[in-house]
Design a protein around this motif. Structure first.
Motif, PDB file in Angstrom:
ATOM      1  N   THR A 109     -19.603   5.144  -1.732  1.00 28.10           N
ATOM      2  CA  THR A 109     -20.389   4.637  -2.855  1.00 28.10           C
ATOM      3  C   THR A 109     -21.860   4.523  -2.481  1.00 28.10           C
ATOM      4  N   ASN A 192     -13.595   7.229  -2.358  1.00 27.69           N
ATOM      5  CA  ASN A 192     -12.750   6.397  -3.208  1.00 27.69           C
ATOM      6  C   ASN A 192     -12.407   7.175  -4.479  1.00 27.69           C
ATOM      7  N   THR A 193     -11.475   6.657  -5.236  1.00 27.53           N
ATOM      8  CA  THR A 193     -10.933   7.410  -6.370  1.00 27.53           C
ATOM      9  C   THR A 193     -12.004   7.751  -7.398  1.00 27.53           C
ATOM     10  N   CYS A 236      -5.218  10.266  -3.294  1.00 30.01           N
ATOM     11  CA  CYS A 236      -5.473   8.832  -3.424  1.00 30.01           C
ATOM     12  C   CYS A 236      -4.156   8.085  -3.612  1.00 30.01           C
ATOM     13  N   TYR A 240      -7.663   2.370  -7.105  1.00 29.79           N
ATOM     14  CA  TYR A 240      -8.702   1.764  -6.277  1.00 29.79           C
ATOM     15  C   TYR A 240      -8.369   1.759  -4.784  1.00 29.79           C
ATOM     16  N   VAL A 241      -7.427   2.572  -4.376  1.00 29.99           N
ATOM     17  CA  VAL A 241      -7.236   2.872  -2.961  1.00 29.99           C
ATOM     18  C   VAL A 241      -7.284   4.381  -2.853  1.00 29.99           C
ATOM     19  N   GLY A 242      -8.423   4.886  -2.384  1.00 27.30           N
ATOM     20  CA  GLY A 242      -8.743   6.296  -2.533  1.00 27.30           C
ATOM     21  C   GLY A 242      -8.413   7.173  -1.350  1.00 27.30           C
ATOM     22  N   ASP A 244     -10.386   8.204   0.838  1.00 25.59           N
ATOM     23  CA  ASP A 244     -11.022   7.783   2.090  1.00 25.59           C
ATOM     24  C   ASP A 244     -10.070   6.955   2.946  1.00 25.59           C
ATOM     25  N   ASP A 265     -11.341  -1.375   5.179  1.00 28.73           N
ATOM     26  CA  ASP A 265     -12.603  -0.687   4.913  1.00 28.73           C
ATOM     27  C   ASP A 265     -13.341  -1.494   3.848  1.00 28.73           C
ATOM     28  N   ASN A 269     -16.436  -1.899  -2.314  1.00 33.56           N
ATOM     29  CA  ASN A 269     -15.038  -2.172  -2.615  1.00 33.56           C
ATOM     30  C   ASN A 269     -14.349  -2.479  -1.290  1.00 33.56           C
ATOM     31  N   GLU A 271     -11.051  -2.008   0.475  1.00 35.57           N
ATOM     32  CA  GLU A 271      -9.750  -1.333   0.430  1.00 35.57           C
ATOM     33  C   GLU A 271      -9.013  -1.608   1.733  1.00 35.57           C
ATOM     34  N   ALA A 284      -6.796  -3.175  -3.227  1.00 33.44           N
ATOM     35  CA  ALA A 284      -8.262  -3.104  -3.238  1.00 33.44           C
ATOM     36  C   ALA A 284      -8.803  -4.347  -3.918  1.00 33.44           C
TER      37      ALA A 284
END
Length: 512
Positions: A109, A192-193, A236, A240-242, A244, A265, A269, A271, A284
Motif C-alpha cells: 500500500t 494485498n487483495t 489470496c 483482506y489476507v492477500g 503478500d 505483517d 493493514n 494481516e 486482517a
C-alpha cells in the motif's frame, strides 16, 4: 481551461486543468505522485504544495485549492530513503528451458519493490523500489477503493498509476543490466487483495463494503497479458489476507514447518496467520496508517530525518535519527518506542491520556505543554512532538493488532505461550522493537523473546514463484490450507478490542 506547470524534482510537467478541478485532482490525472494520506479530504495536511501565480507565491493544500488561470506548482517528491527489499527466502530454484527476463513485484500500500531476473539461469540482475505512486489517492486501501467507487475513471487512474510505476522500475533495472525492455516476458506480483485487484484491472469496490467479496482470489495459476508481458498474481486467502501473506508463508517455509508460528505483517493493514504445516487460521485488522507515520502530527515514513528510536538519557530524550542530523518527524518504530517510554515514565496513563504538565510526574514539565483541551503534548524538539490525538491513533492501531492475535489464539485453542516463533514481515517488522511492542500491549509478553524479522518476505515469495513452477503451485496449496476469520461482527474481536485499548499491566490482560 487554464494551464498549470508542475515542477517535481528536476522534472517539469505541463497540465491542463479541467473546470472546477482541485490541484490534487489535476496532479493525479497528470500522473504526478503527491502524498495525500486522507485521500483528499483536507484532514491530514500532507498534500501541501507551493503555488506561484500573479507574482505571488504561497503554500496551499492541493486537495482544497482550485486554481483560476495559469499558475506554477512546486510539488515535493515522494519520500526518499530506504525501503525494505531483502527477504530471507530459501535457495531459489528455477525451471530450466526458459529465456528472457522476468520481474518479481511486491506491491505494498505504501511501497513498491521489484527484482529483475534472467529466466535462463535464475540469476538476479537488480533490485529497485519506490514509494507507491497511488499515495495521492489515500494512505490506505479503503480510501483507494472509495476513489474507484466515486469516480468514473478511478479504476483506470489507479491501475495505470501502479502499472506504470512497476514497469518503469523494471525498465530501469533492465537498462542498467545492459538488456532490452522487449526481453521482459514474465511478471509475478504479490500484494494485498486490493492492490492485486487494481493491478490486474479488477474493481476493488466489493472489498470495501459488506460482505467484502473479492472479484477474484487469483487461484489456479492463470496468467494475464499486461503490456505484452505474461503476468501472475499471488493467490489470496480472502478479501483482506492477500497474496503478500501467501508469498510470505512460502518464502519463510512456514507452510512446511512443524509446531505453531505466528506470521505478522503490520502496515496500513495488519494481516496475520497462525499455524504451520497442518494449516493456518488467518485474519486482517484495520490497523490504519499510524504505524507508517500517516495520520500522526509529526509522522513520516522511515526516511532521513525520521526519529527511529528514543531512549531516556540523564538530560532527557535521546534520539536516533535516520541519516543523522536534525529530527524532522517520527516513523513507526520511533512512535512505538516513544509511546513505550512515555508509559514507562508515567506520562501516559492506562486509559491513553497524555498528561499535561501539571498532572505529570515531577521533572518532566520541560518537555510537556498543554493543548486547548487540557491534554498533554510531549516535545522531542522544537519541530517534533507527540500529541494526545496521536497517542489515540497509536492506541487504536495497537489494540486492533492485539485483538486480532487474541482471536486467532482463541480459534486455534492455544495460549500465547504455546507459539514457538513470531515472524515479523515487511519494513515495519524489520525495525520493530519487540520489547516496545510488548510494553504498549501490541504483543503478549510471552512472545518478546521469540521474534524474528524476515524482511520483505512478499517480494522473496514472488521471486520464488516467478522462477519456479512448483513454487507457483505451492502458493495454491498454501492458500487452500488457510482458514480465514472475518473480524467485522466477530463477537470475540468486539470483546477483545476495547480490552486491548487500555495500557494495562500484562497480568491484567487475558491473552488466550
Amino acid at each position: 481551461m487554464s494551464r498549470i506547470l508542475a515542477y517535481q524534482g528536476d522534472h517539469c510537467f505541463e497540465l491542463a486543468r479541467a473546470e472546477g478541478e482541485t490541484l490534487l485532482e489535476t496532479l493525479r490525472r497528470g500522473g504526478i505522485a503527491l502524498s495525500a494520506p486522507c485521500g483528499g479530504g483536507g484532514k491530514c495536511g500532507k498534500c501541501r504544495v507551493e503555488l506561484q501565480q500573479d507574482g505571488r507565491r504561497e503554500s496551499v493544500l492541493a486537495c482544497q485549492y482550485r486554481a483560476e488561470g495559469d499558475c506554477a506548482v512546486y510539488v515535493p517528491a515522494l519520500a526518499g530513503g530506504s525501503i525494505c527489499t531483502e527477504g530471507q527466502e530459501r535457495t531459489l530454484s528455477f525451471t530450466p528451458g526458459r529465456s528472457g527476463l522476468g520481474a518479481a513485484v511486491d506491491i505494498g500500500t505504501t511501497t513498491v519493490a521489484v527484482r529483475l531476473y534472467d529466466l535462463a539461469d535464475g540469476s538476479l540482475l537488480g533490485t529497485d523500489s519506490a514509494w507507491n505512486a497511488q499515495a495521492a489517492f489515500g494512505a490506505d486501501v479503503i480510501s483507494r477503493c472509495q476513489y474507484v467507487m466515486e469516480h468514473e475513471d478511478g479504476l483506470v487512474l489507479l491501475r495505470e498509476s501502479i502499472r506504470e510505476q512497476a514497469f518503469s522500475l523494471a525498465g530501469g533495472l533492465i537498462r542498467a543490466a545492459g538488456r532490452e525492455e522487449r526481453e521482459l516476458g514474465e511478471l509475478y506480483i504479490a500484494g494485498n487483495t486490493v492492490m492485486e485487484h487494481i493491478f490486474m484491472g479488477l474493481s476493488p469496490a466489493g472489498l470495501a463494503v459488506a460482505p467484502f467479496r473479492a472479484e477474484s482470489l487469483f487461484t489456479g495459476g492463470e496468467a494475464k497479458q499486461i503490456r505484452s508481458v505474461k503476468t501472475w498474481a499471488a493467490p489470496c486467502a480472502a478479501s483482506y489476507v492477500g497474496g503478500d501473506i501467501m508469498a510470505g508463508l512460502l518464502s519463510t517455509g512456514l507452510w512446511q514447518k512443524p509446531g505453531v508460528s505466528l506470521f505478522l505483517d503490520v502496515g496500513t493493514n495488519g494481516e496475520m496467520a497462525l499455524g504451520g504445516r497442518e494449516g493456518f487460521v488467518c485474519c486482517a485488522v484495520a490497523s490504519g496508517p499510524a504505524f507508517e507515520g500517516a495520520g500522526i502530527s509529526c509522522g513520516m515514513a522511515s526516511t532521513p530525518g525520521a526519529v527511529a528510536n528514543v531512549c531516556w538519557a540523564a538530560d532527557g530524550p535521546e534520539l536516533t535519527v535516520i541519516g543523522g542530523g536534525e529530527a524532522k518527524g517520527l516513523c513507526g518504530s520511533g512512535l512505538i518506542k516513544l509511546l513505550a517510554l512515555l508509559l514507562e515514565k508515567g506520562l501516559v496513563d492506562e486509559t491513553g491520556w497524555l498528561l499535561p504538565p501539571e498532572e505529570a510526574p515531577a521533572g518532566y514539565e520541560k518537555w510537556l505543554s498543554e493543548d486547548e483541551n487540557g491534554n498533554g503534548c510531549f516535545h522531542l524538539s522544537s519541530a517534533v512532538f507527540l500529541s494526545a490525538a496521536d497517542v489515540r491513533q497509536l492506541q487504536l492501531a495497537k489494540a486492533a493488532v492485539a485483538a486480532g492475535i487474541q482471536v486467532l489464539l482463541e480459534e486455534a485453542g492455544l495460549t500465547a505461550g504455546e507459539i514457538d516463533r513470531v515472524y515479523l514481515a515487511g519494513g515495519f517488522g524489520t525495525h520493530l522493537d519487540p520489547e516496545a511492542a510488548v510494553a504498549i500491549g501490541m504483543l503478549p509478553e510471552e512472545l518478546a523473546g521469540k521474534t524474528v524479522s524476515v524482511g520483505n518476505s512478499a517480494l522473496a515469495g514472488a521471486a520464488m514463484a516467478l522462477l519456479d513452477g512448483q513454487s507457483r503451485a505451492a502458493m495454491d496449496e498454501i492458500q487452500s490450507k488457510c482458514k480465514y476469520i472475518e473480524l467485522s461482527g466477530d463477537s470475540r474481536f468486539n470483546r477483545a478490542f476495547p480490552q486491548h485499548m487500555m495500557f494495562c499491566e500484562e497480568d491484567e490482560l487475558e491473552w488466550n
